[in-house]
Design a protein around this motif. Structure first.
Motif, PDB file in Angstrom:
ATOM      1  N   VAL A 117       3.482  -0.893   3.889  1.00  9.42           N
ATOM      2  CA  VAL A 117       2.881   0.429   3.713  1.00  9.42           C
ATOM      3  C   VAL A 117       4.016   1.436   3.521  1.00  9.42           C
ATOM      4  CG1 VAL A 117       1.401   2.198   4.725  1.00  9.42           C
ATOM      5  CG2 VAL A 117       0.911  -0.230   5.142  1.00  9.42           C
TER       6      VAL A 117
ATOM      7  N   THR B 206      -7.745   2.752   5.607  1.00  7.26           N
ATOM      8  CA  THR B 206      -6.836   3.493   4.729  1.00  7.26           C
ATOM      9  C   THR B 206      -6.867   4.990   5.014  1.00  7.26           C
ATOM     10  OG1 THR B 206      -8.547   3.668   3.023  1.00  7.26           O
ATOM     11  CG2 THR B 206      -7.022   1.795   2.893  1.00  7.26           C
TER      12      THR B 206
ATOM     13  N   ARG C 218       0.864  -1.167   0.000  1.00  8.83           N
ATOM     14  CA  ARG C 218       0.000   0.000   0.000  1.00  8.83           C
ATOM     15  C   ARG C 218       0.906   1.223   0.000  1.00  8.83           C
ATOM     16  NH1 ARG C 218      -3.882  -2.111   4.823  1.00  8.83           N
ATOM     17  NH2 ARG C 218      -4.085   0.109   5.345  1.00  8.83           N
TER      18      ARG C 218
ATOM     19  N   TYR D 137      -0.744   5.494   5.292  1.00 11.11           N
ATOM     20  CA  TYR D 137       0.703   5.609   5.101  1.00 11.11           C
ATOM     21  C   TYR D 137       1.303   6.756   5.900  1.00 11.11           C
ATOM     22  CZ  TYR D 137      -1.299   8.583   1.393  1.00 11.11           C
ATOM     23  OH  TYR D 137      -2.054   9.490   0.687  1.00 11.11           O
TER      24      TYR D 137
END
Length: 263
Positions: A86, A238, A70, A210
């Motif tokens: 991530v 997310t 991700r 992130y």
């Protein structure tokens, strides 16, 4: 006894190797007049962001093609995998393009959705925060969060006030009125300072996975607490509407009392 996540040593080695590789990509562009593009959400991006993430993704694909990824710049793949990386190649692109050192490369490794490894790497200064299990380090030296317990003595940071809606801005202002002083726009570097004990509270709003997941293992291992503004654990998501990071339980409790919708 604290349970140490089962994170194979080769995965740790890959995280450090990716941080080194990303730093090599980023450094030549620092304090240069790089072209700045606007993404769909109007946030800035540069060749350094894109090339650093592309480099890290290639390293993951080469060694562990079954792992998920991700990333901020190139999206997600295999997110249902047991292990998911991530990646935030430059957290603080606005700082980076203006020549400030308040940016870094962030890396997290999730095991079945839980962040078990976190890293913040500052490519210019060579500072590397790392967290896994109950171990938090800065350049391999153990670190701990602040022991301050009085809200009036606490130092509060946030990354970007423009991320707060009106209601959250009012609650944040109420918290700033109670602390010693407040600073803005230090991006991921602020999380490193929290783990190091230099600051005491870090409050964020409207941030992505992130941005936060690489910081969590570091803060938690250093003795801090990470929740939303209501004091609830962060879910596997997310995007997060609110995030509160505190040096200890006393400061966390005091901050939640002000920030919470129920406060």
């Amino acid at each position: 006894m604290t349970h140490e996540p089962d994170c194979p040593p080769p995965y740790l080695a890959l995280a450090h190797a990716m941080a080194d590789a990303a730093a090599s990509v980023i450094r030549p562009h620092f304090r240069k007049r790089v072209v700045v593009d606007a993404k769909a959400d109007s946030s800035p991006v540069t060749i350094a962001d894109r090339d650093a993430e592309a480099t890290m993704r290639r390293m993951i694909e080469a060694q562990y093609p079954n792992h998920g990824i991700r990333g901020e710049e190139f999206g997600a793949c295999r997110t249902d995998a047991e292990w998911v990386w991530v990646l935030d190649p430059i957290d603080g692109t606005k700082s980076f393009i203006s020549g400030s050192l308040a940016f870094g490369t962030q890396i997290a490794l999730l095991h079945r959705g839980k962040p078990v490894l976190g890293m913040i790497n500052q490519p210019i200064t060579g500072e590397r925060w790392f967290g896994i299990g109950s171990s938090a380090t800065l350049n391999e030296e153990p670190i701990r969060t602040s022991e301050k317990t009085a809200l009036g003595e606490a130092i509060l940071y946030t990354s970007a006030l423009e991320q707060f809606d009106r209601a959250r801005h009012e609650r944040f202002d109420a918290l700033t009125a109670k602390v010693r002083f407040t600073r803005i726009s230090h991006d991921c570097y602020a999380a490193g300072l929290l783990a190091l004990g230099g600051i005491d509270l870090l409050v964020e709003s409207n941030v992505f996975d992130y941005d936060i997941l690489p910081q969590m293992p570091i803060i938690l291992a250093a003795g801090g607490i990470v929740t939303d503004w209501d004091g609830q654990p962060l879910a596997d998501a997310t995007r997060y509407d609110t995030v509160l990071m505190a040096a200890n339980a006393d400061l966390h409790r005091a901050a939640v009392k002000i920030l919470s919708r129920l406060g």
